[in-house]
Design a protein around this motif. Structure first.
Motif, PDB file in Angstrom:
ATOM      1  N   LYS A  23      45.833  47.919 101.674  1.00 54.73           N
ATOM      2  CA  LYS A  23      45.598  48.330 103.060  1.00 54.73           C
ATOM      3  C   LYS A  23      45.521  49.851 103.154  1.00 54.73           C
ATOM      4  N   VAL A  24      46.407  50.553 102.442  1.00 58.61           N
ATOM      5  CA  VAL A  24      46.395  52.012 102.427  1.00 58.61           C
ATOM      6  C   VAL A  24      45.075  52.523 101.859  1.00 58.61           C
ATOM      7  N   LEU A  25      44.625  51.931 100.755  1.00 56.80           N
ATOM      8  CA  LEU A  25      43.364  52.351 100.132  1.00 56.80           C
ATOM      9  C   LEU A  25      42.171  52.061 101.047  1.00 56.80           C
ATOM     10  N   ASP A  26      42.206  50.936 101.745  1.00 53.46           N
ATOM     11  CA  ASP A  26      41.115  50.599 102.673  1.00 53.46           C
ATOM     12  C   ASP A  26      41.059  51.602 103.832  1.00 53.46           C
ATOM     13  N   ILE A  27      42.227  51.974 104.350  1.00 51.56           N
ATOM     14  CA  ILE A  27      42.288  52.944 105.439  1.00 51.56           C
ATOM     15  C   ILE A  27      41.766  54.302 104.967  1.00 51.56           C
ATOM     16  N   LEU A  28      42.165  54.686 103.741  1.00 50.28           N
ATOM     17  CA  LEU A  28      41.697  55.957 103.175  1.00 50.28           C
ATOM     18  C   LEU A  28      40.187  55.935 102.990  1.00 50.28           C
ATOM     19  N   ALA A  29      39.640  54.814 102.500  1.00 48.92           N
ATOM     20  CA  ALA A  29      38.198  54.702 102.296  1.00 48.92           C
ATOM     21  C   ALA A  29      37.450  54.804 103.621  1.00 48.92           C
ATOM     22  N   ASP A  30      37.951  54.140 104.643  1.00 50.16           N
ATOM     23  CA  ASP A  30      37.316  54.201 105.972  1.00 50.16           C
ATOM     24  C   ASP A  30      37.344  55.621 106.514  1.00 50.16           C
ATOM     25  N   TYR A  31      38.479  56.282 106.338  1.00 53.10           N
ATOM     26  CA  TYR A  31      38.609  57.661 106.822  1.00 53.10           C
ATOM     27  C   TYR A  31      37.624  58.587 106.109  1.00 53.10           C
ATOM     28  N   LYS A  58      53.932  61.605  98.601  1.00 51.30           N
ATOM     29  CA  LYS A  58      53.134  62.771  98.257  1.00 51.30           C
ATOM     30  C   LYS A  58      51.666  62.371  98.139  1.00 51.30           C
ATOM     31  N   VAL A  59      50.783  63.248  98.631  1.00 55.35           N
ATOM     32  CA  VAL A  59      49.344  63.045  98.485  1.00 55.35           C
ATOM     33  C   VAL A  59      48.758  64.298  97.835  1.00 55.35           C
ATOM     34  N   THR A  60      47.985  64.106  96.781  1.00 54.01           N
ATOM     35  CA  THR A  60      47.316  65.245  96.135  1.00 54.01           C
ATOM     36  C   THR A  60      45.817  64.960  96.057  1.00 54.01           C
ATOM     37  N   ILE A  61      45.059  66.053  95.932  1.00 56.61           N
ATOM     38  CA  ILE A  61      43.614  65.949  95.754  1.00 56.61           C
ATOM     39  C   ILE A  61      43.272  66.567  94.406  1.00 56.61           C
ATOM     40  N   GLY A  62      42.581  65.810  93.563  1.00 60.82           N
ATOM     41  CA  GLY A  62      42.213  66.288  92.241  1.00 60.82           C
ATOM     42  C   GLY A  62      40.754  66.680  92.165  1.00 60.82           C
ATOM     43  N   PHE A  63      40.479  67.759  91.416  1.00 55.95           N
ATOM     44  CA  PHE A  63      39.124  68.277  91.220  1.00 55.95           C
ATOM     45  C   PHE A  63      38.879  68.424  89.720  1.00 55.95           C
ATOM     46  N   GLY A  64      38.904  67.350  88.985  1.00 55.78           N
ATOM     47  CA  GLY A  64      38.757  67.456  87.542  1.00 55.78           C
ATOM     48  C   GLY A  64      40.026  68.002  86.927  1.00 55.78           C
ATOM     49  N   ASP A  65      39.998  69.282  86.525  1.00 55.55           N
ATOM     50  CA  ASP A  65      41.170  69.871  85.876  1.00 55.55           C
ATOM     51  C   ASP A  65      42.088  70.602  86.848  1.00 55.55           C
ATOM     52  N   LYS A  66      41.797  70.525  88.148  1.00 57.79           N
ATOM     53  CA  LYS A  66      42.643  71.171  89.153  1.00 57.79           C
ATOM     54  C   LYS A  66      43.110  70.138  90.165  1.00 57.79           C
ATOM     55  N   THR A  86      39.372  63.244  93.842  1.00 56.41           N
ATOM     56  CA  THR A  86      40.178  62.025  93.714  1.00 56.41           C
ATOM     57  C   THR A  86      41.468  62.199  94.494  1.00 56.41           C
ATOM     58  N   PHE A  87      41.699  61.326  95.454  1.00 55.79           N
ATOM     59  CA  PHE A  87      42.966  61.303  96.184  1.00 55.79           C
ATOM     60  C   PHE A  87      43.987  60.513  95.373  1.00 55.79           C
ATOM     61  N   SER A  88      45.173  61.071  95.198  1.00 53.52           N
ATOM     62  CA  SER A  88      46.291  60.362  94.556  1.00 53.52           C
ATOM     63  C   SER A  88      47.428  60.270  95.561  1.00 53.52           C
ATOM     64  N   ILE A  89      47.880  59.046  95.791  1.00 56.44           N
ATOM     65  CA  ILE A  89      48.944  58.795  96.761  1.00 56.44           C
ATOM     66  C   ILE A  89      50.140  58.184  96.047  1.00 56.44           C
ATOM     67  N   LYS A  90      51.252  58.898  96.070  1.00 61.86           N
ATOM     68  CA  LYS A  90      52.497  58.337  95.553  1.00 61.86           C
ATOM     69  C   LYS A  90      53.221  57.680  96.720  1.00 61.86           C
ATOM     70  N   THR A  91      53.283  56.355  96.709  1.00 64.44           N
ATOM     71  CA  THR A  91      53.843  55.629  97.846  1.00 64.44           C
ATOM     72  C   THR A  91      55.364  55.632  97.789  1.00 64.44           C
ATOM     73  N   LYS A  92      55.972  55.272  98.903  1.00 64.60           N
ATOM     74  CA  LYS A  92      57.430  55.256  98.998  1.00 64.60           C
ATOM     75  C   LYS A  92      58.057  54.145  98.174  1.00 64.60           C
ATOM     76  N   ASN A  93      57.225  53.171  97.781  1.00 60.73           N
ATOM     77  CA  ASN A  93      57.773  52.115  96.919  1.00 60.73           C
ATOM     78  C   ASN A  93      57.549  52.429  95.442  1.00 60.73           C
ATOM     79  N   GLY A  94      57.117  53.676  95.152  1.00 62.76           N
ATOM     80  CA  GLY A  94      57.025  54.116  93.767  1.00 62.76           C
ATOM     81  C   GLY A  94      55.677  53.911  93.108  1.00 62.76           C
ATOM     82  N   GLU A  95      54.712  53.329  93.816  1.00 60.95           N
ATOM     83  CA  GLU A  95      53.384  53.126  93.240  1.00 60.95           C
ATOM     84  C   GLU A  95      52.547  54.404  93.366  1.00 60.95           C
TER      85      GLU A  95
END
Length: 341
Positions: A23-31, A58-66, A86-95
């Motif tokens: 659901k989180v990934l679907d919401i992110l894709a729609d956004y 935590k949410v980070t945005i990756g740009f290859g090597d940055k 690339t969006f990386s989302i560290k969820t509260k359940n550890g995923e």
């Protein structure tokens, strides 16, 4: 709790967790899809939906090597045009969830519509499939393309009779050219090589491989320090004039609502780079330090006059005669001199 019940509860927890993650990934894709068309501007904040931020440590945005955890459109990380991230989302359940996206960045200011007046017309050889166009004094240097007919020619403005012609081998498809000192540099389309000529005689002095970063050779100009090339993208590649195979740096070009891919023929004049966009009837005025398209010339009328018989006969020639601009195109019978208002 018996083992069977524990196993059932574990499976249920896993199913619920997976469903929440999707659901989180679907919401992110729609956004991201909704923002891709709208785009961002430097200084804007990426305001992710609460359904994402409320479930993320935590949410980070990756740009290859940055990568960055700052949700701002910062020129340290982003550039004009398409930014593959690339969006990386560290969820509260550890995923940790990952999703690729495209972030389009546009300039904050609208391009100025630059007015002009046609003050003179000169003949141009309609057999020339123009790719590079230069004027020095009253002398025109022109790079003409297509396989089996590519050439570099030199003639006087007002005449269509070449003073000197230097033909390329049959497999070569010539592209943009630029004068730097007593030399002329010329790109090729897909041959992955460039040529250096003596400006006076047009005799070939040497060859060089195109930088690996440049997929194809399109336009070329000289800003007094570096050669500047295009490759059909929205990038300006600044090349070492003493070693044109080396990219010194590159700048992405962007406008208020346009990314401006397919930048083509180039001309440097008075601190700005002028570029046409392939198959478009306008010429951009670009700040080479930032890549911002600050102005636009609309040459729709003269382009339509010269492309009515063949849509490939596009606007593709820019030079300066003093402060006036010379404009022509592929197989056009005229060169237009315009005074900029």
């Amino acid at each position: 709790m018996n083992k069977s019940l524990f196993s059932i509860l574990s499976v249920l927890f896993l199913l619920i967790s997976c469903r929440d993650d999707q659901k989180v990934l679907d919401i992110l894709a729609d956004y991201n899809r909704s923002m891709e068309q709208k785009g961002y501007r430097f200084g804007d904040r990426i305001n992710l939906p609460e359904e994402i931020t409320d479930n993320a440590d935590k949410v980070t945005i990756g740009f290859g090597d940055k990568e960055t955890s700052e949700m701002n459109i910062d020129p340290k990380f982003f550039e004009y045009g398409e930014n593959k991230v690339t969006f990386s989302i560290k969820t509260k359940n550890g995923e940790t969830l990952s999703q690729d996206a495209t972030i389009n960045v546009f300039s904050k200011n609208k391009e100025q519509d630059i007015s002009y007046k046609i003050v003179a017309e000169y003949p141009h050889d309609p057999n020339n499939f123009l790719e590079g166009f230069l004027l020095e004094g009253n002398m025109v240097y022109e790079s003409d393309g297509l396989k089996n007919s590519s050439q570099l020619i030199k003639y006087t403005l007002g005449s269509t009779t070449p003073i000197i012609t230097e033909k390329q081998p049959d497999p070569i498809f010539s592209e943009g050219c630029a004068i730097a000192g007593d030399k002329i540099f010329q790109l090729t389309y897909q041959n992955k090589q460039g040529f250096i000529y003596d400006k006076t005689t047009l005799k070939k002095l040497s060859e060089f491989p195109l930088p690996n970063e440049i997929g194809e050779g399109w336009g070329l100009t000289f800003d007094g320090k570096n050669l500047v090339a295009t490759d059909g993208s929205n990038k300006l590649y600044f090349l070492d004039v003493d070693n044109p195979s080396r990219v010194v740096h590159k700048v992405a070009v962007g406008g208020y609502n346009d990314i401006y891919t397919q930048l083509n023929e180039l001309e440097y004049h008075d601190g700005f780079i002028y570029s046409n966009v392939w198959h478009q009837p306008y010429i951009l005025k670009i700040n080479p330090k930032t890549g911002e398209a600050v102005g636009k010339f609309d040459f729709k009328k003269i382009t339509e006059e010269n492309t009515k018989d063949d849509k490939e006969h596009v606007l593709n020639g820019i030079a300066f005669k003093g402060d006036n601009m010379l404009v022509t195109g592929k197989n056009w019978p005229k060169i237009y001199e315009v005074a900029i208002k």
